[in-house]
Motif scaffolding. Structure first.
Motif, PDB file in Angstrom:
ATOM      1  N   MET A  94      60.784  48.160  45.087  1.00 20.17           N
ATOM      2  CA  MET A  94      59.944  47.998  46.284  1.00 20.17           C
ATOM      3  C   MET A  94      58.485  48.314  45.999  1.00 20.17           C
ATOM      4  N   LEU A  95      58.230  49.092  44.948  1.00 19.98           N
ATOM      5  CA  LEU A  95      56.858  49.414  44.579  1.00 19.98           C
ATOM      6  C   LEU A  95      56.049  48.171  44.248  1.00 19.98           C
ATOM      7  N   LEU A  96      56.679  47.151  43.669  1.00 19.48           N
ATOM      8  CA  LEU A  96      55.976  45.938  43.250  1.00 19.48           C
ATOM      9  C   LEU A  96      55.990  44.846  44.312  1.00 19.48           C
ATOM     10  N   VAL A  97      56.614  45.109  45.449  1.00 14.75           N
ATOM     11  CA  VAL A  97      56.652  44.087  46.510  1.00 14.75           C
ATOM     12  C   VAL A  97      55.314  43.968  47.245  1.00 14.75           C
ATOM     13  N   PRO A  98      54.677  45.063  47.680  1.00 15.84           N
ATOM     14  CA  PRO A  98      53.391  44.923  48.396  1.00 15.84           C
ATOM     15  C   PRO A  98      52.320  44.145  47.643  1.00 15.84           C
ATOM     16  N   PRO A  99      52.122  44.342  46.323  1.00 16.49           N
ATOM     17  CA  PRO A  99      51.120  43.516  45.639  1.00 16.49           C
ATOM     18  C   PRO A  99      51.432  42.030  45.660  1.00 16.49           C
ATOM     19  N   CYS A 100      52.694  41.659  45.861  1.00 19.54           N
ATOM     20  CA  CYS A 100      53.047  40.244  45.985  1.00 19.54           C
ATOM     21  C   CYS A 100      52.777  39.709  47.387  1.00 19.54           C
ATOM     22  N   ILE A 101      52.863  40.581  48.393  1.00 18.85           N
ATOM     23  CA  ILE A 101      52.718  40.155  49.786  1.00 18.85           C
ATOM     24  C   ILE A 101      51.259  40.142  50.221  1.00 18.85           C
ATOM     25  N   ASN A 102      50.498  41.136  49.791  1.00 20.55           N
ATOM     26  CA  ASN A 102      49.131  41.310  50.296  1.00 20.55           C
ATOM     27  C   ASN A 102      48.252  40.067  50.166  1.00 20.55           C
ATOM     28  N   PRO A 103      48.161  39.423  48.989  1.00 18.84           N
ATOM     29  CA  PRO A 103      47.274  38.249  48.899  1.00 18.84           C
ATOM     30  C   PRO A 103      47.732  37.082  49.763  1.00 18.84           C
ATOM     31  N   LEU A 104      49.036  36.973  50.015  1.00 18.06           N
ATOM     32  CA  LEU A 104      49.530  35.900  50.873  1.00 18.06           C
ATOM     33  C   LEU A 104      49.182  36.152  52.336  1.00 18.06           C
ATOM     34  N   VAL A 105      49.318  37.403  52.771  1.00 18.16           N
ATOM     35  CA  VAL A 105      49.099  37.737  54.180  1.00 18.16           C
ATOM     36  C   VAL A 105      47.618  37.771  54.511  1.00 18.16           C
ATOM     37  N   TYR A 106      46.837  38.465  53.686  1.00 18.74           N
ATOM     38  CA  TYR A 106      45.424  38.674  54.010  1.00 18.74           C
ATOM     39  C   TYR A 106      44.489  37.668  53.348  1.00 18.74           C
ATOM     40  N   GLY A 107      45.010  36.845  52.460  1.00 22.27           N
ATOM     41  CA  GLY A 107      44.168  35.876  51.794  1.00 22.27           C
ATOM     42  C   GLY A 107      44.530  34.445  52.091  1.00 22.27           C
ATOM     43  N   LEU A 108      45.578  33.948  51.432  1.00 19.44           N
ATOM     44  CA  LEU A 108      45.913  32.529  51.513  1.00 19.44           C
ATOM     45  C   LEU A 108      46.373  32.089  52.886  1.00 19.44           C
ATOM     46  N   ARG A 109      46.809  33.019  53.736  1.00 25.62           N
ATOM     47  CA  ARG A 109      47.252  32.615  55.070  1.00 25.62           C
ATOM     48  C   ARG A 109      46.080  32.319  56.009  1.00 25.62           C
ATOM     49  N   SER A 110      44.894  32.794  55.700  1.00 24.90           N
ATOM     50  CA  SER A 110      43.748  32.564  56.576  1.00 24.90           C
ATOM     51  C   SER A 110      43.360  31.092  56.582  1.00 24.90           C
ATOM     52  N   VAL A 111      42.953  30.616  57.741  1.00 34.14           N
ATOM     53  CA  VAL A 111      42.590  29.204  57.899  1.00 34.14           C
ATOM     54  C   VAL A 111      41.391  28.863  57.018  1.00 34.14           C
ATOM     55  N   GLU A 112      40.410  29.751  56.961  1.00 25.22           N
ATOM     56  CA  GLU A 112      39.209  29.480  56.173  1.00 25.22           C
ATOM     57  C   GLU A 112      39.537  29.295  54.703  1.00 25.22           C
ATOM     58  N   LEU A 113      40.394  30.155  54.190  1.00 24.65           N
ATOM     59  CA  LEU A 113      40.718  30.078  52.775  1.00 24.65           C
ATOM     60  C   LEU A 113      41.583  28.870  52.457  1.00 24.65           C
ATOM     61  N   ARG A 114      42.464  28.498  53.372  1.00 22.35           N
ATOM     62  CA  ARG A 114      43.276  27.294  53.145  1.00 22.35           C
ATOM     63  C   ARG A 114      42.393  26.055  53.121  1.00 22.35           C
ATOM     64  N   LYS A 115      41.407  25.993  54.004  1.00 20.72           N
ATOM     65  CA  LYS A 115      40.482  24.865  53.990  1.00 20.72           C
ATOM     66  C   LYS A 115      39.664  24.854  52.699  1.00 20.72           C
ATOM     67  N   ALA A 116      39.233  26.031  52.280  1.00 26.54           N
ATOM     68  CA  ALA A 116      38.474  26.099  51.026  1.00 26.54           C
ATOM     69  C   ALA A 116      39.330  25.685  49.839  1.00 26.54           C
ATOM     70  N   LEU A 117      40.617  26.041  49.884  1.00 27.54           N
ATOM     71  CA  LEU A 117      41.517  25.656  48.802  1.00 27.54           C
ATOM     72  C   LEU A 117      41.707  24.144  48.757  1.00 27.54           C
ATOM     73  N   VAL A 118      41.891  23.524  49.920  1.00 26.29           N
ATOM     74  CA  VAL A 118      42.034  22.066  49.970  1.00 26.29           C
ATOM     75  C   VAL A 118      40.754  21.387  49.476  1.00 26.29           C
ATOM     76  N   LYS A 119      39.616  21.904  49.884  1.00 25.35           N
ATOM     77  CA  LYS A 119      38.342  21.337  49.441  1.00 25.35           C
ATOM     78  C   LYS A 119      38.173  21.480  47.937  1.00 25.35           C
ATOM     79  N   LEU A 120      38.595  22.626  47.400  1.00 22.94           N
ATOM     80  CA  LEU A 120      38.493  22.855  45.964  1.00 22.94           C
ATOM     81  C   LEU A 120      39.391  21.900  45.186  1.00 22.94           C
ATOM     82  N   LEU A 121      40.609  21.686  45.687  1.00 17.95           N
ATOM     83  CA  LEU A 121      41.524  20.758  45.017  1.00 17.95           C
ATOM     84  C   LEU A 121      40.988  19.331  45.061  1.00 17.95           C
ATOM     85  N   ARG A 122      40.436  18.922  46.202  1.00 16.74           N
ATOM     86  CA  ARG A 122      39.861  17.586  46.305  1.00 16.74           C
ATOM     87  C   ARG A 122      38.681  17.424  45.365  1.00 16.74           C
TER      88      ARG A 122
END
Length: 386
Positions: free
Chosen positions: A328-356
């Motif tokens: 369980m010690l290694l679970v939070p570092p796997c969850i944090n970037p998904l919850v507070y980073g990639l789940r945000s609308v701004e970052l998802r749009k930036a990711l799509v723009k970067l891929l394009r």
């Protein structure tokens, strides 16, 4: 995030070191470490499975944190927003926590031996405690930042500035590092100075294991339990206050129009569920520490074998608790970037723009090459030039 009250999620308080495995014979030390390892994980087939689990969590944590950090840095203006400045600090803490704990655990599993007591144990103790307190305090600040953004939108840009957030993060890291250093200082000053065993009774040098290794002094145990419990209480109160006010604010906005506030409810429930997963190791550790304090040390020591039979090692319950908290010690570092980073609308749009942009940039590079190849082709019906 999280580890727990003092805070690396590895040690159950009832894994105790009753035998002094202190010997100058390298063969005896290896035999003692191997015996203690098999008392924690008696079943051989479980070791490869645990190695695969820890390797997967480690790789996933590194990849998702580095990818989120890369996306934030390439997104331009987003990397300077207070929300993502906090997110980058959380990512750095998660990466530091992963590379400090995971290799040591995997190495112990691969060698089928418990951790040797060496200077690297001190490093794990300080860095592990600092990163866990830093993660816990940072997600508390992120909850308060979201509360100010939602409930005080007009004052937000004036109140929450980049400079103020940077100063808060400096204080967070100083506070977290101080917790780790003070905890280790108490262990070294109050613990046993002679006849210290050469091998520990755990797969990681976390606070419980370190304290029991030097004779279970009370001062460092009380300090980390009080500090960890207060940090956990502050985090829970801040999240409860922030999400309750944000939910009420969203409900008041839609009620006059007779609209459903299901979206606000789902968002709050989602973040509460993710917070529970992040704090689960800490909640379990604080609960076990509280039970340990109320029941007394006698019950705990007997669970790990009597002093006359020190080769018995920890009980099955203690060993299972130890390994479960390590996972369980290694679970939070796997969850944090998904919850507070990639789940945000701004970052998802930036990711799509970067891929394009990358796809378009690749196409622009391939197009001139194709034109050059066509230009060099000589039609068979046309005479050669010159």
């Amino acid at each position: 995030m999280p580890n727990f009250t003092g805070m690396q999620a590895a040690g159950a308080p009832n894994i105790s070191s009753q035998c002094l495995w202190s010997t100058q014979n390298q063969t005896d030390r290896l035999a003692a470490a191997g015996h203690l390892f098999h008392s924690i994980i008696p079943r051989g087939p479980a070791v490869p499975a645990l190695i695969c689990v820890f390797a997967f969590l480690t790789l996933f944590s590194l990849l998702v944190n580095l990818f989120t950090l890369y996306t934030i840095e390439r997104s331009g203006d987003f990397s300077y927003l207070p929300r993502f400045i906090l997110c980058k600090s959380l990512i750095f803490s998660d990466l530091l926590q992963t590379v400090t704990f995971a290799p040591a655990i995997i190495d112990s599993l691969a060698r089928r031996q418990t951790m040797a007591f060496n200077p690297y144990c001190y490093f794990q103790h300080v860095v592990g405690g600092a990163t866990i307190f830093s993660s816990l305090t940072t997600i508390t600040c992120m909850a308060l930042e979201r509360y100010l953004f939602v409930c005080y939108a007009l004052q937000y840009t004036v109140t929450v500035t980049r400079e103020r957030v940077s100063k808060v993060l400096v204080l967070v890291w100083l506070y977290s590092a101080a917790i780790g250093v003070v905890s280790l200082s108490l262990v070294l000053s109050k613990g046993r100075q002679e006849n210290v065993p050469d091998v520990t009774v755990g797969l990681l040098c976390e606070p419980d294991i370190m304290e029991q290794h030097v004779g279970s002094p009370r001062a460092p145990a009380i300090f980390r339990k009080v500090a960890g419990s207060l940090a956990l209480l502050l985090c829970l109160l801040a999240h409860a206050f922030s999400y309750f006010r944000m939910y009420r604010n969203a409900s008041n906005a839609v009620v006059p129009f007779n609209e459903s506030n299901a979206a606000a409810r789902r968002t709050v429930l989602f973040y509460c569920g993710m917070l529970f997963l992040q704090l689960l190791p800490l909640l379990i550790k604080v609960t076990s520490d509280a039970l340990w304090e109320f029941k007394g040390t006698g019950v705990i020591e007997m669970s790990a074998g009597s002093r006359e039979d020190c080769l018995a090692g920890p009980s099955a319950t203690a060993a299972g608790f130890h390994v479960s908290l390590l996972v369980m010690l290694l679970v939070p570092p796997c969850i944090n970037p998904l919850v507070y980073g990639l789940r945000s609308v701004e970052l998802r749009k930036a990711l799509v723009k970067l891929l394009r942009w990358r796809v378009g940039h690749r196409g622009d590079q391939e197009r001139p090459r194709g034109m050059m190849r066509l230009r060099n082709v000589v039609h068979p019906n046309l005479p050669d030039a010159g």
